[in-house]
Design a protein around this motif. Structure first.
Motif, mmCIF file in Angstrom:
data_model
loop_
_atom_site.group_PDB
_atom_site.id
_atom_site.type_symbol
_atom_site.label_atom_id
_atom_site.label_comp_id
_atom_site.label_asym_id
_atom_site.label_seq_id
_atom_site.Cartn_x
_atom_site.Cartn_y
_atom_site.Cartn_z
ATOM 1 N N ASN A 14 -4.826 -8.865 7.743
ATOM 2 C CA ASN A 14 -4.699 -10.329 7.642
ATOM 3 C C ASN A 14 -4.520 -10.830 6.220
ATOM 4 O OD1 ASN A 14 -7.543 -9.443 7.414
ATOM 5 N ND2 ASN A 14 -7.923 -11.607 7.017
ATOM 6 N N GLY A 15 -5.207 -10.203 5.268
ATOM 7 C CA GLY A 15 -5.147 -10.680 3.881
ATOM 8 C C GLY A 15 -3.750 -10.525 3.306
ATOM 9 N N THR A 16 -3.172 -9.350 3.500
ATOM 10 C CA THR A 16 -1.833 -9.092 2.977
ATOM 11 C C THR A 16 -0.828 -10.043 3.637
ATOM 12 O OG1 THR A 16 -2.592 -6.797 3.167
ATOM 13 C CG2 THR A 16 -0.385 -7.152 2.315
ATOM 14 N N ARG A 17 -0.984 -10.221 4.980
ATOM 15 C CA ARG A 17 -0.082 -11.122 5.695
ATOM 16 C C ARG A 17 -0.187 -12.545 5.146
ATOM 17 N NH1 ARG A 17 -1.570 -9.916 10.624
ATOM 18 N NH2 ARG A 17 -3.190 -11.506 10.758
ATOM 19 N N ALA A 18 -1.426 -12.989 4.856
ATOM 20 C CA ALA A 18 -1.623 -14.353 4.347
ATOM 21 C C ALA A 18 -1.007 -14.525 2.962
ATOM 22 C CB ALA A 18 -3.114 -14.691 4.312
ATOM 23 N N VAL A 19 -1.173 -13.504 2.100
ATOM 24 C CA VAL A 19 -0.628 -13.614 0.737
ATOM 25 C C VAL A 19 0.901 -13.784 0.790
ATOM 26 C CG1 VAL A 19 -0.240 -12.371 -1.437
ATOM 27 C CG2 VAL A 19 -2.508 -12.305 -0.343
ATOM 28 N N PHE A 20 1.563 -13.062 1.711
ATOM 29 C CA PHE A 20 3.029 -13.113 1.769
ATOM 30 C C PHE A 20 3.544 -13.981 2.926
ATOM 31 C CE2 PHE A 20 2.014 -9.017 -0.312
ATOM 32 C CZ PHE A 20 2.594 -9.276 -1.545
ATOM 33 N N ALA A 21 2.698 -14.896 3.392
ATOM 34 C CA ALA A 21 3.058 -15.710 4.562
ATOM 35 C C ALA A 21 4.384 -16.452 4.368
ATOM 36 C CB ALA A 21 1.938 -16.699 4.877
ATOM 37 N N GLN A 22 4.656 -16.898 3.141
ATOM 38 C CA GLN A 22 5.868 -17.682 2.883
ATOM 39 C C GLN A 22 6.975 -16.860 2.229
ATOM 40 O OE1 GLN A 22 5.801 -20.581 4.241
ATOM 41 N NE2 GLN A 22 3.605 -20.350 4.683
ATOM 42 N N ASP A 23 6.769 -15.536 2.136
ATOM 43 C CA ASP A 23 7.714 -14.702 1.382
ATOM 44 C C ASP A 23 8.545 -13.837 2.345
ATOM 45 O OD1 ASP A 23 9.039 -12.912 -0.213
ATOM 46 O OD2 ASP A 23 7.316 -12.446 -1.483
ATOM 47 N N PRO A 24 9.816 -14.183 2.566
ATOM 48 C CA PRO A 24 10.623 -13.408 3.514
ATOM 49 C C PRO A 24 10.972 -12.011 3.008
ATOM 50 C CG PRO A 24 11.964 -15.085 2.419
ATOM 51 C CD PRO A 24 10.545 -15.296 1.946
ATOM 52 N N THR A 25 10.735 -11.735 1.729
ATOM 53 C CA THR A 25 11.125 -10.422 1.189
ATOM 54 C C THR A 25 10.052 -9.351 1.408
ATOM 55 O OG1 THR A 25 10.190 -10.725 -1.036
ATOM 56 C CG2 THR A 25 12.402 -11.613 -0.636
ATOM 57 N N VAL A 26 8.843 -9.771 1.824
ATOM 58 C CA VAL A 26 7.792 -8.787 2.094
ATOM 59 C C VAL A 26 7.410 -8.876 3.566
ATOM 60 C CG1 VAL A 26 5.457 -7.993 1.569
ATOM 61 C CG2 VAL A 26 6.880 -8.956 -0.259
ATOM 62 N N HIS A 27 7.777 -7.825 4.333
ATOM 63 C CA HIS A 27 7.440 -7.799 5.754
ATOM 64 C C HIS A 27 6.108 -7.074 5.929
ATOM 65 C CE1 HIS A 27 8.783 -7.995 10.079
ATOM 66 N NE2 HIS A 27 7.731 -7.200 10.146
ATOM 67 N N THR A 28 5.151 -7.741 6.555
ATOM 68 C CA THR A 28 3.859 -7.098 6.822
ATOM 69 C C THR A 28 3.790 -6.707 8.294
ATOM 70 O OG1 THR A 28 2.920 -9.320 7.043
ATOM 71 C CG2 THR A 28 2.542 -8.191 4.964
ATOM 72 N N PHE A 29 3.719 -5.381 8.525
ATOM 73 C CA PHE A 29 3.690 -4.812 9.879
ATOM 74 C C PHE A 29 2.290 -4.262 10.102
ATOM 75 C CE2 PHE A 29 4.058 -1.318 12.842
ATOM 76 C CZ PHE A 29 5.048 -1.677 13.750
ATOM 77 N N SER A 30 1.554 -4.825 11.051
ATOM 78 C CA SER A 30 0.176 -4.359 11.290
ATOM 79 C C SER A 30 -0.080 -4.147 12.771
ATOM 80 C CB SER A 30 -0.824 -5.386 10.725
ATOM 81 O OG SER A 30 -2.156 -5.010 11.042
ATOM 82 N N VAL A 31 -0.613 -2.957 13.118
ATOM 83 C CA VAL A 31 -1.060 -2.693 14.488
ATOM 84 C C VAL A 31 -2.579 -2.553 14.409
ATOM 85 C CG1 VAL A 31 -0.881 -1.187 16.492
ATOM 86 C CG2 VAL A 31 1.050 -1.404 14.919
#
Ligand SMILES: [Zn+2]
Length: 604
Positions: A185-202
């Motif tokens: 969740n933390g990584t996803r939140a940091v890059f929430a507005q950044d289309p260049t960083v895709h966060t894939f989490s299972v």
């Protein structure tokens, strides 16, 4: 001689294999990682992984580099000044780590996390510069957001390393593949507005409901098996890799999804986890000829979690799966290496130099008592050994700062070694031991008369139930203490360690390594284990103490009979308790024994 020869040829074989095919993988590690505060995570896991890889000749020292602590300049690329300021309060840091911390421990925890952020930065630097896969034996603090730490994560090393690259002009898309059991969740939140960083989490459960412009978030619930996870990955990961076209992949290879993890609720097997890791690496490799890949450890709780990561890295380096030794074995190997540095001549020298003769001695009023541990080591020598082996650090990591070690020869046979912590001089360890030739004819062993390892600041729980004889939960260093005494045996040419377990659970815990001196006693222990299998150890022990186990032959009640057991160190002792005669005597006695729990009186 033959053994020596095969050792040498084994070493040459490993060297040749390495020389012909040096790995295209590099590792980042710092010895200070082992100083992590003791929680559920094994502070020595990185050391154990490296120990395994070097023991097998899979990597060399120069494949491992040391990180520097991350600069605040880099940390500030992700975290807010207000949040960083709040971290000067030890209670804030303590809450994130789930520990009670004083100012000093809090500062140490911050220093360590800065070092680990530096490790992930170093991994991105090496992966981009050398094209090798860069494995950081730490990091993966995926829960930390820009203004909040949680779930053991103070600073988000992944986000900081990526933002640092951006600040240096790296513009390629980045993919974070987060297969830790928990939500990234933390990584996803940091890059929430950044289309260049895709966060894939299972993960098993979501930690927030924040959406992000480039993110895949898959919730699988609890009880997940190998097939379920692998099917999910095969379906969902390759399309993301194809569409996002990453110029860097960051893999959070947490192993807390393993069945039996101390914190997790998934059922992944060892084979399933390697399969998962291979799939991620192969998917990245197929994406392009040389997409840089970094791997961080992420979660994994309990003493054996390191083995999952070790298996993956062994495969990454050599292309084959090499089975790591068990936890007790790897500790022993590490201690054996360290113990080679001990100078026993010095320890034994001047044996009597600190015994100035007093008037009482001259008058014969006082018998001299040897305060050397095992008649060999001064207090100083014992302290040095425990320090070098990292045992004292393991205890300090529980918040005991000013350890006080003493040796007392006033009671019983042999000497008593005590370690007190502060404040209030709480007793943490008490070990009374002596050398004995009477337990097994012709052999000399260290006889443990009494061993207490306790953490008076910890509390009992469902995971750590109170067992008979325990006033406080243990210190979690039993295996280390056993390994220490084993290397002491090796250096002093003693045959092994002997003790008389006063309770069934003590014999059952060490069952794989301990043997009863008498085969008939071993047969009784085997029969007890067979009849009490299934329930947990505390319950089994209780059933036995309450007289609920029945001997089928006599109809009488079975109780625990304390008898001497040994942990063999020398080949002589091992041969004696594994000899065909010994085993035949065990089988013969075992065949006559049958114990059972009456169904109406089953384990409560
Ligand atoms: Zn986790």
């Amino acid at each position: 001689m033959l053994q020596r020869l095969s050792q040498v040829s084994g070493r040459i074989g490993r060297w040749l294999r390495y020389a012909l095919r040096p790995p295209d993988v590099c590792f980042i590690h710092h010895p200070d990682y082992a100083r992590a505060a003791a929680g559920l995570m094994d502070p020595a896991r990185a050391d154990k992984i490296l120990g395994f890889l070097t023991d097998h000749g899979l990597i060399r020292r120069h494949d491992v580099s040391r990180p520097l602590p991350a600069s605040l300049e880099n940390v500030l690329r992700v975290h807010t000044p207000a949040y960083l300021e709040s971290l000067s309060d030890p209670t804030v840091v303590g809450e994130i780590l789930g520990l009670e911390l004083g100012p000093r421990e809090s500062q140490e925890a911050l220093d360590l996390v800065r070092l680990m952020v530096g490790g992930t930065i170093q991994a991105t630097r090496l992966a981009l510069r050398t094209g090798k896969v860069a494995v950081h034996l730490g990091g993966g603090f995926h829960h930390a957001t820009s203004d909040e730490g949680m779930g053991f994560c103070i600073l988000n090393d992944l986000a900081i390393a990526i933002e640092r690259l951006r600040a240096r002009g790296f513009q390629e898309p980045v993919l974070v593949v987060d297969l830790d059991l928990h939500d990234g969740n933390g990584t996803r939140a940091v890059f929430a507005q950044d289309p260049t960083v895709h966060t894939f989490s299972v993960h098993n459960a979501p930690w927030d409901d924040v959406g992000a412009v480039a993110s895949t978030s898959i919730v699988l619930g609890s009880g997940v098996t190998d097939d379920r996870l692998l099917d999910t990955l095969e379906e969902r990961l390759p399309p993301v890799v194809r569409s996002h076209r990453p110029g860097l992949v960051v893999y959070v290879a947490g192993v807390d999804g393993a069945g039996g993890d101390a914190l997790g609720d998934w059922k992944l097997t060892a084979g399933g986890i390697v399969e998962r890791d291979r799939f991620v690496v192969n998917t990245v490799r197929h994406a392009g000829p040389s997409v840089p890949l970094i791997v961080v450890l992420g979660g994994g709780y309990g003493a054996s979690a390191w083995r999952h990561s070790a298996r993956f890295f062994g495969w990454l380096v050599s292309g084959r799966v090499v089975e790591p030794p068990d936890d007790a074995e790897i500790i022993l190997r590490r201690f054996r290496q360290i113990s080679q540095r001990w100078n026993l001549e010095t320890a034994a020298a001047n044996r009597d130099s600190d015994w100035g003769l007093t008037a009482e001695d001259l008058l014969g009023l006082v018998t001299r008592v040897d305060t050397r541990f095992l008649g060999q080591f001064s207090r100083h020598a014992v302290e040095l050994q425990l320090e070098q082996l990292g045992l004292l650090d393991r205890i300090r990591a529980r918040g005991f700062r000013n350890l006080d070690l003493s040796i007392d020869a006033s009671k019983g046979l042999g000497q008593t070694l005590r370690i007190h912590g502060d404040p209030g001089r709480e007793l943490l360890m008490e070990l009374r031991a002596s050398r004995s030739r009477s337990i097994m004819p012709g052999l000399e062993v260290i006889e443990i008369e009494w061993l207490l390892l306790q953490d008076p600041r910890a509390t009992f729980s469902d995971r750590r139930p109170q067992l008979p004889g325990q006033e406080h939960p243990g210190l979690g260093i039993m295996r280390d203490v056993a390994a220490w005494l084993m290397v002491v045996c090796e250096r002093l040419r003693l045959d092994g360690i002997a003790f008389v377990p006063s309770q069934y659970y003590m014999a059952a815990v060490g069952y794989r390594h301990l043997k009863c001196v008498e085969p008939e006693a071993q047969a009784r222990l085997d029969a007890l284990r067979d009849s009490l299998a299934g329930g947990d150890l505390a319950e089994a022990n209780r059933a036995l103490n309450q007289g609920r186990l029945v001997d089928e032959a006599s109809g009488g009640l079975v109780s625990w009979e304390p008898v001497p057991m040994v942990l063999p160190v020398s080949a002589r002792l091992r041969d004696r308790v594994t000899s065909p005669e010994y085993q035949a005597a065990v089988s013969q006695a075992r065949a006559k024994l049958a114990y059972r729990l009456p169904p109406d009186l089953s384990v409560t």
